[in-house]
Design a protein around this motif. Structure first.
Motif, PDB file in Angstrom:
ATOM      1  N   SER A  69       0.815  -1.210   0.000  1.00  0.00           N
ATOM      2  CA  SER A  69       0.000   0.000   0.000  1.00  0.00           C
ATOM      3  C   SER A  69       0.852   1.265   0.000  1.00  0.00           C
ATOM      4  O   SER A  69       0.381   2.340  -0.402  1.00  0.00           O
ATOM      5  N   ASN A 126      -5.215  -4.210   4.949  1.00  0.00           N
ATOM      6  CA  ASN A 126      -4.835  -4.116   3.539  1.00  0.00           C
ATOM      7  C   ASN A 126      -4.062  -5.355   3.081  1.00  0.00           C
ATOM      8  O   ASN A 126      -4.037  -5.665   1.889  1.00  0.00           O
ATOM      9  N   LYS A 130      -6.449   3.824   1.954  1.00  0.00           N
ATOM     10  CA  LYS A 130      -7.349   3.196   1.001  1.00  0.00           C
ATOM     11  C   LYS A 130      -6.565   2.823  -0.244  1.00  0.00           C
ATOM     12  O   LYS A 130      -5.970   3.682  -0.898  1.00  0.00           O
ATOM     13  N   LEU A 131      -6.546   1.553  -0.561  1.00  0.00           N
ATOM     14  CA  LEU A 131      -5.712   1.068  -1.653  1.00  0.00           C
ATOM     15  C   LEU A 131      -6.180   1.600  -2.999  1.00  0.00           C
ATOM     16  O   LEU A 131      -7.380   1.630  -3.293  1.00  0.00           O
ATOM     17  N   SER A 132      -5.225   2.004  -3.823  1.00  0.00           N
ATOM     18  CA  SER A 132      -5.484   2.325  -5.222  1.00  0.00           C
ATOM     19  C   SER A 132      -5.296   1.043  -6.023  1.00  0.00           C
ATOM     20  O   SER A 132      -4.170   0.565  -6.185  1.00  0.00           O
ATOM     21  N   GLY A 176      -5.217   4.335   8.208  1.00  0.00           N
ATOM     22  CA  GLY A 176      -5.920   3.581   7.184  1.00  0.00           C
ATOM     23  C   GLY A 176      -5.682   4.147   5.804  1.00  0.00           C
ATOM     24  O   GLY A 176      -6.147   5.246   5.493  1.00  0.00           O
TER      25      GLY A 176
END
Length: 435
Positions: free
Chosen positions: A267, A324, A290-292, A288
């Motif tokens: 990540s 993740n 947020k994954l691309s 946290g």
């Protein structure tokens, strides 16, 4: 001979003379020409292959022949073991452990801690381990004792840890005991600077018995590429952390390392800039990230293309709320990246459950892998990631590292960890009641 090389060799000699030889158990000297494991259901280590009934012939530590259920056995069988109703798989791997990171101890302390832990692994079906950085003299002693069947232990393969000088300086501030004096100055804990002779450093690591270089921290993309190239030229593996701060995962992928550890760290590649600050990155991770998915997919597609193994350590991630890791591992699996089973977790020093089962359960429950695929990861793929082509499959000519199980592991992964018989290089290491 350079002063650095001489100092390293002297330290090896001193260390080997001061660390305990393991307590010797009487080696099994029984010579058995041919042993037949008869009428079992065989799970050969390839997820897409259907289990089949057959007999395995073991000779001189190898699988000499595999006979189908209706096939006559060869002549000269000296011992037959009826495995009717039983299941046989290749021996298991933990492809990410740390056996010798507790620092230099007295011979008695080392033996009291190490030997029960290794014996417990064997009893749970773990026949090979990949140690991802520790005290090489200690590991070399136990590796040799395992090879000679002097102790009950998995086969041991280990890494030399390469990192920048600032990493080792930081590590020293928190270290206790004699290891403070040599962190970053030995072939197995090696500080890499712009002036380091990479060719010599890798030769020294190989001389210390390492099978691979652990590319760890505080290195540039150029240094990772140089280390990887030279390791391969000298016949060693290049095993990298996913994020080698300040370097991003994509830099290790471009270098063509053999495996990458810790799927959560992928990540960090999407953070802005060419490099990443470790403190900033982890501060964002705890909030946290947020994954691309487009960024992630680009990495994973390139990993598959270069045949780089993923060592996700999802059990470790689950204990540290790094969710993740599950998304990365699931997507890697969907895109065809080969997954291995490593725990990076503490093993019990006495009898007790092993964390490898926890790793497998997370792969099944949170990462979309079938039990057959997880078994393949824990055997065949982990062997390849360790640089081994002689084990991890039930094949004629392969090393006879095998588990005889009472129940089908495809129905419950826990069945893998209660083997009736554990065989390592053709010799029985642990035997329970076969009734």
């Amino acid at each position: 001979m350079t002063k650095k090389l001489f100092a390293g060799l002297c330290f090896c000699i001193i260390s080997l003379s001061t660390i305990a030889q393991p307590a010797r158990q009487k080696a099994n000297r029984e010579v058995v020409e041919k042993v037949a494991l008869k009428n079992a259901t065989l799970l050969d280590g390839i997820a897409t292959h259907t289990p089949f009934k057959g007999t395995i012939i073991i000779q001189n530590g190898l699988i000499s022949r595999i006979c189908k259920a209706d096939e006559a056995l060869p002549e000269g069988i000296s011992r037959e073991i009826d495995c009717t109703g039983k299941y046989i798989t290749p021996g298991l791997f933990d492809a990410h452990i740390h056996l010798a990171t507790a620092g230099i101890q007295t011979p008695e302390q080392t033996s009291a801690r190490m030997e029960p832990m290794l014996s417990n692994m064997i009893k749970h079906g773990i026949t090979t381990v990949r140690d991802m950085a520790g005290d090489a003299p200690t590991l070399a002693i136990y590796q040799r004792a395992s090879e000679l069947q002097q102790i009950q232990a998995p086969a041991i393969f280990y890494a030399a840890q390469f990192a920048g000088q600032s990493y080792f300086d930081l590590y020293k501030r928190g270290a206790k005991g004699p290891e403070r004096r040599y962190l970053g100055t030995t072939p197995w804990y090696c500080a890499i600077t712009p002036n380091t002779n990479i060719k010599l450093a890798i030769a020294q690591a190989k001389g210390a018995g390492a099978s691979g270089i652990k590319i760890y921290a505080d290195l540039s993309a150029k240094q990772i590429a140089e280390i990887t190239k030279e390791a391969h030229l000298q016949g060693l593996q290049a095993w990298s952390h996913a994020a080698v701060f300040p370097v991003k995962p994509s830099d290790a992928i471009r270098a063509g390392v053999n495996s990458m550890s810790h799927s959560h760290d992928f990540s960090f590649d999407q953070l802005p800039g060419d490099t990443i600050n470790i403190s900033d990155a982890w501060a964002k991770a705890y909030k946290g990230i947020k994954l691309s998915m487009p960024v992630l997919d680009k990495q994973l597609v390139e990993m598959k293309k270069k045949d780089i193994f993923l060592d996700p350590t999802v059990f470790h991630a689950s204990n540290n709320k790094m969710n993740n890791a599950f998304i990365v591992t699931r997507r890697a699996h969907e895109l065809g990246v080969k997954i291995v089973t490593g725990t990076d977790w503490v093993y019990p020093e006495k009898e007790g459950d092993v964390p490898l089962l926890g790793e497998m359960k997370v792969l099944a429950d949170s990462c979309g892998m079938s039990t057959a695929e997880i078994l393949q990861s824990a055997t065949y793929y982990s062997a390849l990631a360790t640089g081994l082509k002689d084990r991890g499959l039930i094949r004629e000519g392969m090393r006879a590292d095998l588990l005889v199980l009472a129940a089908d592991p495809l129905k419950d992964l826990a069945n893998l960890f209660a083997p009736l018989i554990v065989i390592k290089e053709g010799k029985m290491q642990s035997v329970k009641d076969m009734k």
